[in-house]
Enzyme design. Structure first.
Site, mmCIF file in Angstrom:
data_model
loop_
_atom_site.group_PDB
_atom_site.id
_atom_site.type_symbol
_atom_site.label_atom_id
_atom_site.label_comp_id
_atom_site.label_asym_id
_atom_site.label_seq_id
_atom_site.Cartn_x
_atom_site.Cartn_y
_atom_site.Cartn_z
ATOM 1 N N HIS A 189 2.998 2.874 -8.939
ATOM 2 C CA HIS A 189 2.776 2.114 -9.537
ATOM 3 C C HIS A 189 4.310 1.456 -10.235
ATOM 4 O O HIS A 189 4.477 0.338 -9.650
ATOM 5 C CB HIS A 189 1.339 1.519 -10.330
ATOM 6 C CG HIS A 189 0.143 2.138 -9.242
ATOM 7 N ND1 HIS A 189 -0.088 1.381 -8.173
ATOM 8 C CD2 HIS A 189 -1.005 3.168 -10.063
ATOM 9 C CE1 HIS A 189 -1.931 2.348 -8.056
ATOM 10 N NE2 HIS A 189 -2.095 2.839 -8.898
ATOM 11 N N ASP B 118 0.547 -0.726 -0.310
ATOM 12 C CA ASP B 118 0.193 0.505 0.480
ATOM 13 C C ASP B 118 0.614 1.403 0.213
ATOM 14 O O ASP B 118 1.871 0.946 0.703
ATOM 15 C CB ASP B 118 -0.951 0.102 1.614
ATOM 16 C CG ASP B 118 -1.565 1.294 1.287
ATOM 17 O OD1 ASP B 118 -2.213 1.432 -0.156
ATOM 18 O OD2 ASP B 118 -3.188 1.095 2.087
ATOM 19 N N LEU C 83 10.028 -21.208 -4.826
ATOM 20 C CA LEU C 83 9.166 -20.016 -4.543
ATOM 21 C C LEU C 83 7.692 -19.821 -5.442
ATOM 22 O O LEU C 83 8.243 -20.299 -6.645
ATOM 23 C CB LEU C 83 9.746 -18.621 -4.509
ATOM 24 C CG LEU C 83 8.414 -17.613 -3.868
ATOM 25 C CD1 LEU C 83 8.352 -17.527 -2.695
ATOM 26 C CD2 LEU C 83 9.027 -15.898 -4.273
ATOM 27 N N ARG D 106 -0.472 7.312 -2.650
ATOM 28 C CA ARG D 106 0.560 8.857 -1.544
ATOM 29 C C ARG D 106 2.418 8.757 -1.751
ATOM 30 O O ARG D 106 2.545 10.284 -2.131
ATOM 31 C CB ARG D 106 0.581 8.079 -0.242
ATOM 32 C CG ARG D 106 -0.739 8.777 0.147
ATOM 33 C CD ARG D 106 -1.292 7.843 1.409
ATOM 34 N NE ARG D 106 -1.296 6.654 1.470
ATOM 35 C CZ ARG D 106 -1.726 5.853 2.143
ATOM 36 N NH1 ARG D 106 -1.188 6.239 3.983
ATOM 37 N NH2 ARG D 106 -1.846 3.876 1.859
ATOM 38 N N TRP D 107 3.365 7.663 -2.418
ATOM 39 C CA TRP D 107 4.578 8.209 -2.864
ATOM 40 C C TRP D 107 4.154 8.866 -4.149
ATOM 41 O O TRP D 107 5.444 9.772 -3.701
ATOM 42 C CB TRP D 107 4.789 6.550 -3.036
ATOM 43 C CG TRP D 107 6.884 6.625 -3.404
ATOM 44 C CD1 TRP D 107 7.441 6.325 -2.878
ATOM 45 C CD2 TRP D 107 7.330 6.871 -4.802
ATOM 46 N NE1 TRP D 107 8.762 6.303 -3.576
ATOM 47 C CE2 TRP D 107 8.132 6.878 -4.685
ATOM 48 C CE3 TRP D 107 6.778 6.809 -5.499
ATOM 49 C CZ2 TRP D 107 9.492 7.149 -5.632
ATOM 50 C CZ3 TRP D 107 7.412 6.947 -6.543
ATOM 51 C CH2 TRP D 107 9.259 6.864 -6.820
ATOM 52 N N ARG E 280 -0.535 8.886 -9.972
ATOM 53 C CA ARG E 280 -0.291 7.679 -9.407
ATOM 54 C C ARG E 280 0.412 6.425 -10.691
ATOM 55 O O ARG E 280 1.247 5.160 -9.422
ATOM 56 C CB ARG E 280 -2.091 7.774 -9.349
ATOM 57 C CG ARG E 280 -2.211 8.805 -8.290
ATOM 58 C CD ARG E 280 -3.744 8.497 -7.923
ATOM 59 N NE ARG E 280 -4.195 7.112 -7.472
ATOM 60 C CZ ARG E 280 -3.886 6.704 -6.322
ATOM 61 N NH1 ARG E 280 -3.944 7.453 -5.565
ATOM 62 N NH2 ARG E 280 -4.395 5.099 -5.817
ATOM 63 N N GLU F 35 0.965 -13.200 12.298
ATOM 64 C CA GLU F 35 1.567 -12.499 12.568
ATOM 65 C C GLU F 35 1.073 -10.579 11.844
ATOM 66 O O GLU F 35 1.760 -10.879 11.191
ATOM 67 C CB GLU F 35 2.894 -12.506 13.472
ATOM 68 C CG GLU F 35 3.176 -13.651 13.836
ATOM 69 C CD GLU F 35 2.316 -13.117 15.219
ATOM 70 O OE1 GLU F 35 3.089 -12.953 15.715
ATOM 71 O OE2 GLU F 35 1.280 -14.634 16.343
#
Ligand code: FPP
Length: 263
Positions: free
Chosen positions: A38, A21, A132, A25-26, A34, A208
């Site tokens: 991304h 997220d 992975l 804003r970055w 925007r 967690e």
């Protein structure tokens, strides 16, 4: 941390999930559109994937596009889909070379035909990867996934294929998009928001949680190690007592460990 270090880490970490997220804003902070956030977010994805391979983390789930994200301006949705397609092309060889298997979860019926085709091709091509499993959550919502599973359950029950008397949470898990994927041990969310926003609602019951103010495009291997270090200090209880924990070396969430009949 070496691969060995990860294997020795306590509690063990098999599955890492991330809510990426803060891209918008970055970009805003830098006076950029925007979509520039991304773009930079993809660079962070690449770094994190590489590091997970190095650390021997078996599963990485990334919340790349939520069912709610369809409500964003068309221009942004289209740009995100285009980024996804570019990502699949640019990472293809690396996935094959490094044993990375791609899995997609979410409601594919809402994705365009070309995106679906590219995803299915990448999943098929990387299916033999054993290092992975990279799980991309696309057009994904936890409630939607649970609802789709409930509908499958209703249909199978109507066909007489399910014995509801003995039906348990493990069997329900098998109806979810994540059917053969272990539950996340650690769920990271960037950008200072402290909620799980409909991500892996069922699967994260005992995960967690780690929240950081860092915006996703700035998340790098150093930030990842910070989160993993924090996780290593956690004591996972799964609803049990300390005495029970001390007598059982490897605890798994409910349904997979006999001790977990205790709530
Ligand atoms: C949240 O930031 C991020 C998203 C909705 C999309 C995440 C996508 C990427 C990281 C790039 C594409 C990923 C892949 C794997 C190709 P936001 O836009 O909600 O940020 P904001 O809350 O600051 O507005």
């Amino acid at each position: 941390m070496s691969k060995q270090g990860q294997n020795e880490s306590k509690p063990p970490l098999q599955h890492l999930a991330i809510i990426m997220d803060g891209n918008g804003r970055w970009a805003k902070k830098k006076g950029l559109p925007r979509i520039a956030g991304h773009h930079q977010g993809v660079q962070a994805v690449v770094q994190v994937v590489d590091e997970c391979v190095k650390l021997g983390i078996g599963y990485l789930s990334l919340f790349a596009f939520s069912s709610e994200n369809w409500g964003r301006p068309k221009q942004e949705v289209d740009a995100l889909m285009e980024l996804l397609l570019q990502f699949l092309v640019s990472q293809r060889q690396k996935m094959l070379d490094n044993g990375i298997r791609l899995r997609v979860i979410g409601d594919r019926s809402r994705l365009s035909e070309s995106v679906c085709r590219a995803l299915t091709a990448a999943e098929t091509e990387t299916a033999a990867g054993r290092t992975l499993t990279m799980i991309l959550a696309l057009s994904y919502g936890g409630r939607d996934e649970i609802l789709r599973a409930a509908k499958k359950l209703a249909a199978q029950t109507a066909q007489g294929r399910i014995d509801l008397q003995s039906f348990d949470s493990k069997q329900f898990s098998a109806l979810l998009d994540t059917q053969d994927i272990p539950e996340p041990d650690l769920l990271i969310r960037t950008s200072g928001e402290r909620r799980i926003s409909n991500f892996l609602l069922w699967q994260a019951a005992y995960s967690e949680l780690y929240f950081t103010d860092v915006l996703w495009p700035d998340f790098d291997t150093r930030e990842l190690h910070r989160a993993l270090e924090d996780y290593r200090q956690r004591k996972r209880r799964f609803g049990l007592t300390d005495d029970q924990l001390d007598s059982s070396e490897t605890l798994q969430p409910q349904g997979e460990n006999p001790l977990n009949s205790v709530s």
